[in-house]
Design an enzyme around this catalytic site. Structure first.
Site, PDB file in Angstrom:
ATOM      1  N   GLU A 102       0.944  -1.202   0.130  1.00  0.00           N
ATOM      2  CA  GLU A 102       0.151   0.013  -0.120  1.00  0.00           C
ATOM      3  C   GLU A 102       0.839   1.224  -0.080  1.00  0.00           C
ATOM      4  O   GLU A 102       2.015   1.453   0.413  1.00  0.00           O
ATOM      5  CB  GLU A 102      -0.911  -0.018   1.182  1.00  0.00           C
ATOM      6  CG  GLU A 102      -2.300  -0.435   0.875  1.00  0.00           C
ATOM      7  CD  GLU A 102      -3.153   0.901   0.202  1.00  0.00           C
ATOM      8  OE1 GLU A 102      -2.549   1.285  -0.690  1.00  0.00           O
ATOM      9  OE2 GLU A 102      -4.391   0.729   0.340  1.00  0.00           O
ATOM     10  N   ASP A 103       0.289   2.391  -0.448  1.00  0.00           N
ATOM     11  CA  ASP A 103       1.185   3.365  -0.668  1.00  0.00           C
ATOM     12  C   ASP A 103       0.842   4.237   0.726  1.00  0.00           C
ATOM     13  O   ASP A 103       1.809   4.806   1.466  1.00  0.00           O
ATOM     14  CB  ASP A 103       0.629   4.507  -1.508  1.00  0.00           C
ATOM     15  CG  ASP A 103      -1.115   4.807  -1.502  1.00  0.00           C
ATOM     16  OD1 ASP A 103      -1.824   4.065  -0.885  1.00  0.00           O
ATOM     17  OD2 ASP A 103      -1.355   5.467  -2.295  1.00  0.00           O
ATOM     18  N   ASP A 106      -4.466   5.817   6.341  1.00  0.00           N
ATOM     19  CA  ASP A 106      -5.125   6.935   6.801  1.00  0.00           C
ATOM     20  C   ASP A 106      -6.017   6.337   7.932  1.00  0.00           C
ATOM     21  O   ASP A 106      -5.841   6.123   9.011  1.00  0.00           O
ATOM     22  CB  ASP A 106      -5.577   7.907   5.647  1.00  0.00           C
ATOM     23  CG  ASP A 106      -6.088   8.888   6.058  1.00  0.00           C
ATOM     24  OD1 ASP A 106      -5.556   9.517   7.152  1.00  0.00           O
ATOM     25  OD2 ASP A 106      -7.024   9.727   5.382  1.00  0.00           O
ATOM     26  N   PHE A 155      -1.712  16.337   4.070  1.00  0.00           N
ATOM     27  CA  PHE A 155      -1.920  15.566   2.878  1.00  0.00           C
ATOM     28  C   PHE A 155      -0.794  15.395   1.895  1.00  0.00           C
ATOM     29  O   PHE A 155      -0.343  16.642   1.845  1.00  0.00           O
ATOM     30  CB  PHE A 155      -3.222  16.295   2.049  1.00  0.00           C
ATOM     31  CG  PHE A 155      -3.854  15.292   0.984  1.00  0.00           C
ATOM     32  CD1 PHE A 155      -4.719  14.294   1.219  1.00  0.00           C
ATOM     33  CD2 PHE A 155      -3.263  15.506  -0.369  1.00  0.00           C
ATOM     34  CE1 PHE A 155      -5.171  13.633   0.415  1.00  0.00           C
ATOM     35  CE2 PHE A 155      -3.928  14.556  -1.211  1.00  0.00           C
ATOM     36  CZ  PHE A 155      -4.732  13.714  -0.883  1.00  0.00           C
ATOM     37  N   ARG A 168       1.280  12.248  -9.411  1.00  0.00           N
ATOM     38  CA  ARG A 168       1.984  11.082  -9.088  1.00  0.00           C
ATOM     39  C   ARG A 168       3.269  10.865  -9.565  1.00  0.00           C
ATOM     40  O   ARG A 168       4.218  10.000  -8.894  1.00  0.00           O
ATOM     41  CB  ARG A 168       1.262   9.748  -9.866  1.00  0.00           C
ATOM     42  CG  ARG A 168      -0.330   9.586  -9.293  1.00  0.00           C
ATOM     43  CD  ARG A 168      -0.905   8.322  -9.880  1.00  0.00           C
ATOM     44  NE  ARG A 168      -2.303   8.285  -9.887  1.00  0.00           N
ATOM     45  CZ  ARG A 168      -2.883   7.724  -8.556  1.00  0.00           C
ATOM     46  NH1 ARG A 168      -2.369   7.499  -7.491  1.00  0.00           N
ATOM     47  NH2 ARG A 168      -4.353   7.731  -8.572  1.00  0.00           N
TER      48      ARG A 168
HETATM   49  P1  IMP Z   1      -7.909   5.303   4.171  1.00  0.00           P
HETATM   50  O1  IMP Z   1      -8.974   4.113   3.890  1.00  0.00           O
HETATM   51  O2  IMP Z   1      -8.587   6.364   4.976  1.00  0.00           O
HETATM   52  O3  IMP Z   1      -6.736   4.520   5.246  1.00  0.00           O
HETATM   53  O4  IMP Z   1      -7.304   5.846   3.134  1.00  0.00           O
HETATM   54  C1  IMP Z   1      -6.454   5.233   2.273  1.00  0.00           C
HETATM   55  C2  IMP Z   1      -6.365   5.856   0.959  1.00  0.00           C
HETATM   56  O5  IMP Z   1      -6.795   7.108   0.844  1.00  0.00           O
HETATM   57  C3  IMP Z   1      -4.764   5.828   0.395  1.00  0.00           C
HETATM   58  O6  IMP Z   1      -4.636   4.497  -0.071  1.00  0.00           O
HETATM   59  C4  IMP Z   1      -4.850   7.020  -0.469  1.00  0.00           C
HETATM   60  O7  IMP Z   1      -5.284   6.413  -1.854  1.00  0.00           O
HETATM   61  C5  IMP Z   1      -5.877   7.880   0.145  1.00  0.00           C
HETATM   62  N1  IMP Z   1      -4.982   8.843   0.971  1.00  0.00           N
HETATM   63  C6  IMP Z   1      -5.030   8.991   2.244  1.00  0.00           C
HETATM   64  N2  IMP Z   1      -4.097   9.845   2.745  1.00  0.00           N
HETATM   65  C7  IMP Z   1      -3.684  10.561   1.471  1.00  0.00           C
HETATM   66  C8  IMP Z   1      -2.788  11.558   1.407  1.00  0.00           C
HETATM   67  O8  IMP Z   1      -2.286  12.359   2.212  1.00  0.00           O
HETATM   68  N3  IMP Z   1      -2.387  11.628   0.034  1.00  0.00           N
HETATM   69  C9  IMP Z   1      -2.953  10.790  -1.042  1.00  0.00           C
HETATM   70  N4  IMP Z   1      -3.873   9.813  -0.893  1.00  0.00           N
HETATM   71  C10 IMP Z   1      -4.151   9.845   0.455  1.00  0.00           C
HETATM   72 MG    MG Z   2      -4.456   4.321  -2.352  1.00  0.00          MG
END
Ligand code: IMP
Ligand code: MG
Length: 182
Positions: A102-103, A106, A155, A168
């Site tokens: 995963e990248d 959050d 962010f 990206r």
């Molecule tokens: P989660 O489901 O809230 O954990 O969010 C995960 C996804 O939200 C990541 O895989 C990203 O696609 C997106 N995301 C959350 N924070 C960021 C950020 O700071 N920059 C870019 N994408 C983010």
């Molecule tokens: Mg993502």
């Protein structure tokens, strides 16, 4: 480059050199932990492909790879938690040592969804490596087994991460602040 509603000169949070060094460290841990086995890396599109491309080139054991495409609804920087699969896996993960790549973590909603979807297919093991972790934002109690960097509640874009599908291609990780916020 059209920056739209965002800052013209986003600040660098993690340089390409920081990233390269840490990715090498993660790959060394993975190489050690999976010694004698062949992990199956599942990269989550689109955010994780740049990270995954660098990571696998530092892993010193056999690996196989696949990709799962997902999208969160809307282009808001705050994920709604509603996730849709846009590209399914190509091959079965049954009995495999699956490592989700995963990248960023959050709220944790996306990872929870991924773990539920993948565990149905009975992998032998299921672990997670994430480049970035915004631990303070967690709503769903999930955690990665390997974390590149824990970061604050900002962010970020670059190194595969987008805002509205842009940025990206940036080699470093930048903080994106709304115009007028500094
Ligand atoms: P989660 O489901 O809230 O954990 O969010 C995960 C996804 O939200 C990541 O895989 C990203 O696609 C997106 N995301 C959350 N924070 C960021 C950020 O700071 N920059 C870019 N994408 C983010
Ligand atoms: Mg993502």
């Amino acid at each position: 480059m059209d920056h739209g509603s965002v800052d013209q000169a986003p600040e660098i949070l993690l340089s390409r050199f920081d990233i390269e060094q840490r990715v090498g460290g993660l790959a060394a841990e993975i190489t050690r932990d999976y010694h004698g086995r062949t992990p199956h890396l599942v990269g989550i599109l689109k955010g994780a492909w740049v990270f995954m491309a660098d990571l696998i080139r530092h892993i010193d054991i056999d690996v196989t790879v696949d990709f799962l495409g997902i999208t969160s609804y809307g282009s808001s920087p705050h994920s709604s938690g509603e996730v849709k699969i846009t590209k399914d896996l190509d091959s079965s993960i049954e009995g495999r040592e699956v490592l989700i790549v995963e990248d960023i973590l959050d709220t944790g909603r996306t990872l929870k969804f991924l773990e539920e979807v993948l565990s149905v297919h009975q992998p032998r093991s299921l672990r997670v490596v994430t480049l970035l972790d915004k631990r303070s934002r967690r709503i769903v109690p999930v955690q990665a087994d390997y974390v590149g960097f824990e970061i604050a509640d900002v962010f970020v874009v670059g190194y595969g991460l987008d805002f509205d599908q842009k940025y990206r291609q940036l080699p470093d990780v930048h903080v994106l602040r709304p115009v007028g916020s500094r």
